[in-house]
Design an enzyme around this catalytic site. Structure first.
Site, PDB file in Angstrom:
ATOM      1  N   ASP A  42       1.023  -1.097   0.055  1.00 13.17           N
ATOM      2  CA  ASP A  42      -0.026  -0.043   0.006  1.00 13.17           C
ATOM      3  C   ASP A  42       0.962   1.360   0.049  1.00 13.17           C
ATOM      4  OD1 ASP A  42      -3.284   0.048   1.107  1.00 13.17           O
ATOM      5  OD2 ASP A  42      -2.128   2.091   0.767  1.00 13.17           O
ATOM      6  N   ASN A  43       0.423   2.261  -0.531  1.00 14.49           N
ATOM      7  CA  ASN A  43       1.038   3.568  -0.425  1.00 14.49           C
ATOM      8  C   ASN A  43       0.471   4.612   0.325  1.00 14.49           C
ATOM      9  OD1 ASN A  43      -0.896   4.355  -2.091  1.00 14.49           O
ATOM     10  ND2 ASN A  43       0.316   5.225  -3.794  1.00 14.49           N
ATOM     11  N   GLY A  47      -5.606   4.831   2.262  1.00 13.20           N
ATOM     12  CA  GLY A  47      -5.647   3.950   3.333  1.00 13.20           C
ATOM     13  C   GLY A  47      -5.021   4.376   4.660  1.00 13.20           C
ATOM     14  N   ASP A  67       4.020   1.755  -4.518  1.00 17.21           N
ATOM     15  CA  ASP A  67       3.013   2.291  -5.530  1.00 17.21           C
ATOM     16  C   ASP A  67       2.876   1.265  -6.248  1.00 17.21           C
ATOM     17  OD1 ASP A  67       1.578   3.429  -7.342  1.00 17.21           O
ATOM     18  OD2 ASP A  67       2.396   5.523  -6.676  1.00 17.21           O
ATOM     19  N   LYS A 118       1.715 -12.950 -14.664  1.00 12.96           N
ATOM     20  CA  LYS A 118       2.123 -13.950 -15.803  1.00 12.96           C
ATOM     21  C   LYS A 118       3.585 -14.505 -15.513  1.00 12.96           C
ATOM     22  CE  LYS A 118       3.783 -12.641 -20.372  1.00 12.96           C
ATOM     23  NZ  LYS A 118       4.003 -11.262 -20.923  1.00 12.96           N
ATOM     24  N   TYR A 158     -12.467   7.072 -12.596  1.00  8.75           N
ATOM     25  CA  TYR A 158     -12.791   5.754 -11.702  1.00  8.75           C
ATOM     26  C   TYR A 158     -13.484   4.920 -12.728  1.00  8.75           C
ATOM     27  CZ  TYR A 158     -13.889   2.563  -8.108  1.00  8.75           C
ATOM     28  OH  TYR A 158     -14.348   1.674  -7.083  1.00  8.75           O
TER      29      TYR A 158
HETATM   30  P1  NAD Z   1      -9.919   2.372   0.070  1.00  3.07           P
HETATM   31  O1  NAD Z   1      -9.610   3.537  -0.340  1.00  3.07           O
HETATM   32  O2  NAD Z   1     -10.223   2.111   1.733  1.00  3.07           O
HETATM   33  O3  NAD Z   1      -8.711   1.295  -0.198  1.00  3.07           O
HETATM   34  C1  NAD Z   1      -7.760   1.480  -1.129  1.00  3.07           C
HETATM   35  C2  NAD Z   1      -6.584   1.113  -0.789  1.00  3.07           C
HETATM   36  O4  NAD Z   1      -5.619   1.112  -2.038  1.00  3.07           O
HETATM   37  C3  NAD Z   1      -5.869   2.084   0.110  1.00  3.07           C
HETATM   38  O5  NAD Z   1      -5.117   1.772   1.384  1.00  3.07           O
HETATM   39  C4  NAD Z   1      -4.934   3.138  -0.864  1.00  3.07           C
HETATM   40  O6  NAD Z   1      -3.935   3.759   0.132  1.00  3.07           O
HETATM   41  C5  NAD Z   1      -4.397   1.926  -1.726  1.00  3.07           C
HETATM   42  N1  NAD Z   1      -3.811   2.573  -2.977  1.00  3.07           N
HETATM   43  C6  NAD Z   1      -4.513   3.117  -3.616  1.00  3.07           C
HETATM   44  N2  NAD Z   1      -3.750   3.508  -4.910  1.00  3.07           N
HETATM   45  C7  NAD Z   1      -2.409   2.760  -4.647  1.00  3.07           C
HETATM   46  C8  NAD Z   1      -1.372   2.612  -5.548  1.00  3.07           C
HETATM   47  N3  NAD Z   1      -1.193   3.240  -6.662  1.00  3.07           N
HETATM   48  N4  NAD Z   1      -0.393   1.962  -4.859  1.00  3.07           N
HETATM   49  C9  NAD Z   1      -0.753   1.290  -3.547  1.00  3.07           C
HETATM   50  N5  NAD Z   1      -1.752   1.193  -2.942  1.00  3.07           N
HETATM   51  C10 NAD Z   1      -2.663   2.145  -3.399  1.00  3.07           C
HETATM   52  O7  NAD Z   1     -11.031   1.757  -0.637  1.00  3.07           O
HETATM   53  P2  NAD Z   1     -11.678   0.062  -0.467  1.00  3.07           P
HETATM   54  O8  NAD Z   1     -13.408   0.679  -0.250  1.00  3.07           O
HETATM   55  O9  NAD Z   1     -11.171  -0.502   0.393  1.00  3.07           O
HETATM   56  O10 NAD Z   1     -11.716  -0.356  -2.056  1.00  3.07           O
HETATM   57  C11 NAD Z   1     -10.865  -1.411  -2.277  1.00  3.07           C
HETATM   58  C12 NAD Z   1     -10.933  -2.136  -3.850  1.00  3.07           C
HETATM   59  O11 NAD Z   1     -12.312  -2.387  -4.134  1.00  3.07           O
HETATM   60  C13 NAD Z   1     -10.672  -0.820  -4.891  1.00  3.07           C
HETATM   61  O12 NAD Z   1     -10.071  -1.311  -5.915  1.00  3.07           O
HETATM   62  C14 NAD Z   1     -12.338  -0.287  -5.088  1.00  3.07           C
HETATM   63  O13 NAD Z   1     -12.255   0.139  -6.445  1.00  3.07           O
HETATM   64  C15 NAD Z   1     -13.140  -1.464  -4.945  1.00  3.07           C
HETATM   65  N6  NAD Z   1     -14.321  -1.407  -4.816  1.00  3.07           N
HETATM   66  C16 NAD Z   1     -14.883  -0.959  -3.600  1.00  3.07           C
HETATM   67  C17 NAD Z   1     -16.300  -0.851  -3.218  1.00  3.07           C
HETATM   68  C18 NAD Z   1     -16.757  -0.463  -1.847  1.00  3.07           C
HETATM   69  O14 NAD Z   1     -17.837  -0.172  -1.739  1.00  3.07           O
HETATM   70  N7  NAD Z   1     -15.921  -0.304  -0.754  1.00  3.07           N
HETATM   71  C19 NAD Z   1     -17.059  -0.633  -4.335  1.00  3.07           C
HETATM   72  C20 NAD Z   1     -16.665  -1.119  -5.505  1.00  3.07           C
HETATM   73  C21 NAD Z   1     -15.255  -1.414  -5.894  1.00  3.07           C
END
Ligand code: NAD
Ligand code: UDP
Length: 324
Positions: A42-43, A47, A67, A118, A158
């Site tokens: 995670d970055n 989060g 990242d 892959k 998005y």
């Molecule tokens: P969140 O924002 O709480 O978690 C996303 C995490 O990804 C964070 O910890 C963030 O720091 C990390 N992150 C983002 N870009 C990054 C990068 N470039 N490199 C490393 N880390 C990175 O969101 P969430 O609700 O936990 O969502 C998680 C996944 O589920 C996402 O892919 C989101 O699109 C998908 N999703 C979630 C929901 C929901 O309702 N929670 C709905 C649809 C899709």
């Protein structure tokens, strides 16, 4: 899914990108409890360290600050048996604040993860979203629906980058034969959602507990179907570890649909709040007016369906928000 297979596969090294986020941190915990060695990448863009503090120090948990757009050599050499790719901002407020980062995480980041899978023949699960259906004209939404999406608007960083992630996954499956599957996640909520992430449940609970005004966009008639996080995690595990999921796309969500006005009333009741509701009268640009998953495929193939109803899930979430 045969439960046994989780245990047979135990102690394999699993990568969770976005593992310090809301969903990712619950997934890391579930995997560790199942006996896996988990590497959480995670970055911290959206989060938090707090989400994973209960896992730090566990011998089966490792955190890498990286990242996904620029994978470190350490990650590239990881030789993971399974990769869950969740790294991306998810709340509309977050992904609009971090629009470029969102584009990159879901495009370059996903390509990097697919390359890694892959190279090492890892099984991979890509987290997509109900947003690929946009403001849907088909209701409820089945996996076969192509969507009604604006490619040039505030949500497109998005929606379109998630669609690119899906297209990339298709190419890697069909060109290189990788073992990948996609889950389209519908609105999920629960403990560890950031209180200030701007999503509707976090906003309403935070306001209700404080006795502040609850702000509803438009007239509150727009709908969503809310899934409690433990149900989602169960679905994600089954999509990764069940047989016959290679190359498949699954909707994961709770089909119990509510208007946003109903949700506000429910949260006020469950918190015994005196908050007042204010309707803005204007919907957000490109806001989906109705959203409800058809989960028939996940029920049939994964033998999965959500168990936690909205009142129960909200009560657990309210308890967490009050105590943290
Ligand atoms: P969140 O924002 O709480 O978690 C996303 C995490 O990804 C964070 O910890 C963030 O720091 C990390 N992150 C983002 N870009 C990054 C990068 N470039 N490199 C490393 N880390 C990175 O969101 P969430 O609700 O936990 O969502 C998680 C996944 O589920 C996402 O892919 C989101 O699109 C998908 N999703 C979630 C929901 C929901 O309702 N929670 C709905 C649809 C899709
Ligand atoms: N919403 C609202 N008040 C808020 C936050 C959100 O009325 O404080 C509405 C928003 O306009 C949308 C719905 O609630 O119609 C769900 O918004 P959210 O940001 O949780 O996620 P989305 O499902 O739109 O990705």
């Amino acid at each position: 899914m045969a439960k046994q297979s989780w245990y047979t596969l135990a102690m394999q090294r699993v990568l969770v990108t976005g593992g310090a986020g809301f969903v990712g941190s619950h997934l890391c915990e579930k995997l560790i409890n199942g006996g896996y060695k988990v590497v959480c990448l995670d970055n911290f863009i959206t989060g938090s360290q707090k989400n994973i503090e209960n896992l730090i120090g566990n011998e089966n948990f490792e955190f890498i600050d990286n990242d996904v757009v620029k994978l470190s050599d350490e990650v590239k050499k990881g030789a993971f048996s399974h990769i869950f790719h969740l790294a991306s901002p998810a709340s509309p407020i977050d992904y609009q604040n971090y629009s470029e980062e969102t584009l990159l995480a879901n495009s370059m980041g996903t390509l990097n993860i697919l390359e890694l899978a892959k190279k090492d023949s890892s099984k991979v699960l890509i987290a997509s979203t109900s947003e690929v259906y946009g403001d849907p004209l088909e209701h409820p939404q089945k996996e076969t629906y192509w969507g009604n999406v604006n490619s040039f608007g505030p949500r497109s960083c998005y929606d379109e980058s998630k669609r690119f992630a899906e297209a990339s996954t298709y190419v890697f499956i069909h060109k290189y034969g990788i073992d990948a599957r996609i889950v389209r996640i519908f609105n999920t909520y629960g403990p560890k959602m950031q209180k200030d992430d701007g999503r509707v449940i976090s906003n309403f609970i935070t306001a209700a507990i404080a006795g502040d005004q609850i702000n509803i966009d438009g007239d509150g008639s727009q709908t969503r179907s809310f899934c409690y996080v433990s149900d989602l995690i169960e679905g994600i595990m089954k999509a990764m570890f069940s047989d016959s999921t290679k190359g498949e796309v699954f909707n994961l969500g709770n089909p119990d649909e509510h208007s946003i006005a109903e949700l506000a009333d429910k949260i006020i009741r469950l918190t015994n709040s005196e908050s007042e509701i204010k309707f803005s009268g204007t919907f957000r640009k490109d806001d989906p007016m109705r959203r409800k998953p058809d989960i028939g495929k996940a029920e049939n193939v994964l033998n999965w369906k959500p168990k936690v109803n909205l009142d129960e899930g909200l009560q657990k979430t309210i308890k967490f928000y009050k105590s943290s």
